[in-house]
Structures are given as structure tokens and as C-alpha cells.
Design an enzyme around this catalytic site. Structure first.
Site, mmCIF file in Angstrom:
data_model
loop_
_atom_site.group_PDB
_atom_site.id
_atom_site.type_symbol
_atom_site.label_atom_id
_atom_site.label_comp_id
_atom_site.label_asym_id
_atom_site.label_seq_id
_atom_site.Cartn_x
_atom_site.Cartn_y
_atom_site.Cartn_z
ATOM 1 C CB ILE A 11 -0.946 -0.002 1.223
ATOM 2 C CG1 ILE A 11 -2.120 0.967 1.010
ATOM 3 C CG2 ILE A 11 -0.196 0.350 2.504
ATOM 4 C CD1 ILE A 11 -3.196 0.853 2.064
ATOM 5 C CB SER A 12 4.037 2.022 1.595
ATOM 6 O OG SER A 12 5.053 3.019 1.581
ATOM 7 N N PRO A 13 3.552 3.862 -1.311
ATOM 8 C CG PRO A 13 3.104 6.145 -1.606
ATOM 9 C CD PRO A 13 2.628 4.935 -0.864
#
Length: 214
Positions: A11-13
Site C-alpha cells: 500500500i506504500s508508495p
């Protein structure tokens, strides 16, 4: 050879950006990596925090910044159609691809690019089915064992003091975020600063004020 552990949530860019830049950052250094997917929301809950995408203003800035960082670093990057999204199916799929719950770089790369390239819906069920067919996991992603492994990764990270993703650990030291890669490289190259007092001094600094809880 140094062994590092890379904690991430798809979920983390920033996890995507750091993952893509890691080989370049550690070029010429002898190292091995274990990738451990974890539930970022579990870290946030433990520390009593909101995620960046849950805070008005910070949400927009986060998306602008990662778009700029990708542009500056020459990385292909598009925001997914919806964010945040439920990352559990992707996390469980990654964990299921290895008997010990530690997916290889190809698996992590495939799932990170599934989210952060193309601009599609990362949680779309049909796309998840395609990813599952492509990666051919060794175990059922919805199995009790896989869920337990994912929780164990998250619990292990919390015990080590991990508070965000991506976090890289080596020799008991934590390096958080994309911008920590140069610091990680310096440590692995034996920079003398890490033998001084500053690393531990940061832990010993007293707080001058405490914000009251609502």
C-alpha cells in the site's frame, strides 16, 4: 556479507520507490535481503497513529511528493485508481508464495508494480486473480498458516521498533524510508560515524513537552 531485512506493505508508495532504488543504492556492496510483507495498518494501530492518506492535507502532499520523487528518479509510476485500499489480499498472496512466508524479489516486484504502475484499481478482484495465476503461490493465500505468517512479520517488526514502511533492518539498526538509503549505504560501507555516540544519543534525548491525550 551483510544480511538486511526489508519490511514493506504494498500500500506504500515509498516502499515501491525504495524497493526499486535498493539495488542501485547498494551497488558494489556484498549483501543479501529477506523481504517481509507486513500490515502497515497494524503498525499504525500499535503506535496510535493515522496513516498519511487519512490526514487531510498530508494525503494530497504525499501523492504529489511521490509523483515528484518518481519523476526525479526516472521511475515509472502512476497512482492507483483508489488509495488507500485493502492490501491484505496482496500481502497474503506474497506470503503464500514462499513456504517460510518470505517472498523473493520477483514476487515483491510484481506486486508493487501491480499497484504503482498503470493506474488501475489495485484491489480489483479480476486483477488479483491474474496475479495469483501468474505467481502460482505454494500455499493458499487465505490459509490459517499464511495469515499467521503475515501477523508474525508484523509482530516481529513492532518488537524491533519498526513504526513505518519501508523499513530496512541490519545489525539491529533501523533505516526508515526512501531517503534513508544513502544512510544505509554509508553504514554498510563502514562509515566511522556509526561507531560514534550520535546513533545512541538520539535515543537518550529527553522530551521537553508531552501533548495531552484527548
Amino acid at each position: 556479507m551483510k544480511h538486511i531485512t526489508f519490511y514493506l506493505d504494498f500500500i506504500s508508495p515509498y516502499a515501491y520507490l525504495a524497493f526499486e532504488k535498493l539495488p542501485e543504492a547498494l551497488k558494489g556492496i556484498s549483501y543479501s535481503v529477506t523481504y517481509k510483507p507486513l500490515l502497515f495498518a497494524g503498525l499504525l494501530k500499535h503506535h496510535g497513529q493515522l496513516g498519511p492518506a487519512e490526514i487531510v492535507g498530508k494525503r494530497e502532499w504525499t501523492y504529489r511528493q511521490v509523483l515528484w520523487l518518481a519523476h526525479e528518479q526516472g521511475l515509472e509510476f502512476q497512482l492507483p485508481a483508489r488509495h488507500p485500499f485493502n492490501p491484505l489480499p496482496l500481502l497474503r498472496l506474497a506470503v503464500a508464495c514462499d513456504a517460510k512466508g518470505t517472498p523473493n524479489r520477483y514476487v515483491c516486484e510484481t506486486l508493487l508494480r501491480h499497484v504503482w504502475r498503470g493506474g488501475a484499481d489495485a484491489a480489483d478482484e479480476s486483477r488479483l486473480g491474474q496475479m495469483t495465476a501468474l505467481l502460482a503461490p505454494q500455499r493458499a493465500p487465505g490459509s490459517v498458516e499464511v495469515k499467521a505468517d503475515l501477523k508474525a512479520h508484523t509482530d516481529e517488526a513492532i518488537q524491533q521498533g519498526v513504526f513505518g514502511v519501508p523499513t530496512i533492518t541490519v545489525d539491529g539498526k533501523l533505516f526508515w524510508g526512501l531517503d534513508a538509503l544513502p544512510m544505509l549505504r554509508a553504514y554498510l560501507l563502514g562509515n566511522a560515524w556509526f561507531d560514534g555516540l550520535d546513533w545512541d544519543a538520539a535515543r537518550q534525548l529527553e522530551s521537553g513537552a508531552t501533548r495531552p491525550k484527548p
